[in-house]
Design a protein around this motif. Sequence first.
Motif, short mmCIF file in Angstrom:
data_model
loop_
_atom_site.label_atom_id
_atom_site.label_comp_id
_atom_site.label_asym_id
_atom_site.label_seq_id
_atom_site.Cartn_x
_atom_site.Cartn_y
_atom_site.Cartn_z
N VAL A 17 45.52 42.64 82.52
CA VAL A 17 45.80 42.91 81.11
C VAL A 17 47.28 43.27 81.01
O VAL A 17 47.74 44.18 81.69
CB VAL A 17 44.95 44.09 80.57
CG1 VAL A 17 45.27 44.34 79.10
CG2 VAL A 17 43.46 43.84 80.78
N ASN A 18 47.99 42.51 80.19
CA ASN A 18 49.40 42.81 79.99
C ASN A 18 49.75 42.69 78.52
O ASN A 18 49.03 42.06 77.74
CB ASN A 18 50.28 41.88 80.82
CG ASN A 18 50.19 40.43 80.41
OD1 ASN A 18 49.27 39.73 80.85
ND2 ASN A 18 51.11 39.96 79.59
N VAL A 31 44.82 38.92 78.32
CA VAL A 31 43.91 39.16 79.44
C VAL A 31 43.81 37.85 80.19
O VAL A 31 43.26 36.87 79.68
CB VAL A 31 42.52 39.63 78.95
CG1 VAL A 31 41.57 39.80 80.11
CG2 VAL A 31 42.64 40.94 78.16
N SER A 32 44.36 37.82 81.41
CA SER A 32 44.47 36.58 82.18
C SER A 32 43.64 36.66 83.45
O SER A 32 43.64 37.68 84.14
CB SER A 32 45.93 36.34 82.57
OG SER A 32 46.74 36.31 81.44
N SER A 33 43.00 35.55 83.76
CA SER A 33 42.22 35.46 84.99
C SER A 33 43.14 35.46 86.20
O SER A 33 44.22 34.90 86.18
CB SER A 33 41.40 34.17 84.97
OG SER A 33 40.76 33.98 86.22
N GLY A 52 33.61 40.96 79.60
CA GLY A 52 33.10 41.57 78.36
C GLY A 52 33.50 43.03 78.21
O GLY A 52 34.09 43.42 77.18
N PRO A 53 33.22 43.87 79.21
CA PRO A 53 33.63 45.27 79.11
C PRO A 53 35.14 45.45 78.98
O PRO A 53 35.60 46.35 78.27
CB PRO A 53 33.10 45.89 80.41
CG PRO A 53 31.95 45.03 80.79
CD PRO A 53 32.35 43.63 80.38
N LEU A 54 35.92 44.59 79.64
CA LEU A 54 37.37 44.69 79.56
C LEU A 54 37.87 44.38 78.14
O LEU A 54 38.70 45.10 77.58
CB LEU A 54 38.00 43.73 80.57
CG LEU A 54 39.51 43.82 80.77
CD1 LEU A 54 39.93 45.22 81.19
CD2 LEU A 54 39.94 42.80 81.81
N LEU A 55 37.33 43.32 77.53
CA LEU A 55 37.70 42.99 76.16
C LEU A 55 37.28 44.10 75.20
O LEU A 55 38.03 44.47 74.29
CB LEU A 55 37.07 41.66 75.74
CG LEU A 55 37.55 40.41 76.46
CD1 LEU A 55 36.74 39.18 76.03
CD2 LEU A 55 39.03 40.17 76.26
N ALA A 56 36.10 44.65 75.41
CA ALA A 56 35.61 45.73 74.54
C ALA A 56 36.49 46.97 74.66
O ALA A 56 36.82 47.61 73.65
CB ALA A 56 34.16 46.06 74.90
N ILE A 84 43.01 30.59 82.67
CA ILE A 84 42.30 30.96 81.45
C ILE A 84 42.73 32.37 81.04
O ILE A 84 42.87 33.26 81.88
CB ILE A 84 40.77 30.86 81.63
CG1 ILE A 84 40.08 30.97 80.27
CG2 ILE A 84 40.24 31.85 82.64
CD1 ILE A 84 38.61 30.58 80.31
N HIS A 85 42.98 32.53 79.77
CA HIS A 85 43.45 33.83 79.27
C HIS A 85 43.01 34.01 77.81
O HIS A 85 42.68 33.04 77.13
CB HIS A 85 44.97 33.97 79.41
CG HIS A 85 45.74 32.95 78.63
ND1 HIS A 85 45.97 31.69 79.11
CD2 HIS A 85 46.32 33.00 77.42
CE1 HIS A 85 46.67 31.00 78.23
NE2 HIS A 85 46.89 31.78 77.17
N PHE A 86 43.02 35.25 77.40
CA PHE A 86 42.60 35.62 76.05
C PHE A 86 43.71 36.41 75.38
O PHE A 86 44.37 37.23 76.01
CB PHE A 86 41.32 36.47 76.11
CG PHE A 86 40.16 35.72 76.71
CD1 PHE A 86 39.25 35.06 75.91
CD2 PHE A 86 39.99 35.67 78.08
CE1 PHE A 86 38.21 34.34 76.46
CE2 PHE A 86 38.95 34.96 78.65
CZ PHE A 86 38.05 34.29 77.84
#
Length: 160
Positions: A17-18, A31-33, A52-56, A84-86
């Motif tokens: 997470v950056n 949030v990058s793999s 999921g928990p990380l995004l939450a 893959i990243h969000f």
Amino acid sequence: MEIPAQFHVSETSGWLVNHRINSALPGYLMVSSRSFTNDLADLSAEALCELGPLLAKAQHALGKVLGAKRVYIGRYGHSPGFPIHFHIIPIYDWVEDLFWQDQRYRLLQTFAEGPGETPTDGAELTFFIWREFCERAEPPPIKGPSVAETIELLRKTLRA
């Protein structure tokens, strides 16, 4: 692409997470793999269970710690060379105010046929944030903590 350490916020065995490097919007996270794939199906079960928990947790921190009115989470991934990243994008009241004050973005209303469900939507605000806070040489002024201060606040919250 190597993310400079000053932008790191948190990490797990499967994810980093950056703060988005080129974003002047405090709290715009990525949030990058850690696995170099662009397909969720190629990730390990452990990495998928962490996601999921990380995004939450990130969403919760942006709302509670920074006062984001809404938080958008999206996966785009059409740029080659990235795992893959969000994108996790905080929407503060002051950001939405800036959007409504900028008459250039009223043109977006001409693309709809009839009134929308709400005065604006996530696509329009995301477009505004990308153009104004990530691509402009001189982004709009921010309200609240700076990007550096926000990174420190989020490190304390997400690593706890």
